[in-house]
Scaffold this active site. Structure first.
Site, PDB file in Angstrom:
ATOM      1  CB  CYS A  31      -0.908  -0.034   1.229  1.00 10.63           C
ATOM      2  SG  CYS A  31      -1.730   1.517   1.598  1.00 10.63           S
ATOM      3  CB  CYS A  34       0.442   1.574   4.188  1.00  2.83           C
ATOM      4  SG  CYS A  34      -1.282   1.037   4.096  1.00  2.83           S
TER       5      CYS A  34
END
Length: 106
Positions: A31, A34
């Site tokens: 991600c 993230c």
């Protein structure tokens, strides 16, 4: 101290059976958001060290936790106290937003 990666066993002990407040980051290594927010999350972990542990759950490794807490988008940061989810934010774009979430429940 940086945010700490945890598994189901530690989550059960520290979050679900714990008595204090914790911030949990539901994330995945693939991600982009993230990875982008990770340095800010580590700074927040240092700022609140000793008061609010910052824990990370990799949803690829712990999919049952993601299902249980209905994580649909990542990163999702959730504040827990005594096993209860109090509030969360999805895809925070700043350290200030993470700190505001914590301060709301302190």
């Amino acid at each position: 101290m940086a945010a700490i990666d945890i598994n189901q066993e530690v989550f059960t002990k520290e979050v679900e059976q714990g008595t204090g407040m914790v911030l949990v980051d539901f994330w995945a290594p693939w991600c982009i958001h993230c990875r982008r927010i990770a340095p800010a999350l580590d700074q927040v972990a240092q700022k609140y060290e000793g008061r609010v542990p910052v824990l990370k759950v990799n949803i690829d490794e712990e999919p049952e936790l993601a299902r249980k807490y209905e994580i649909k988008r990542i990163p999702t940061l959730t504040v827990f106290r005594a096993g209860e989810a109090l509030g969360s934010i999805q895809e925070p774009d700043s350290k200030a937003k993470i700190e505001a979430l914590i301060e709301e429940y302190l």
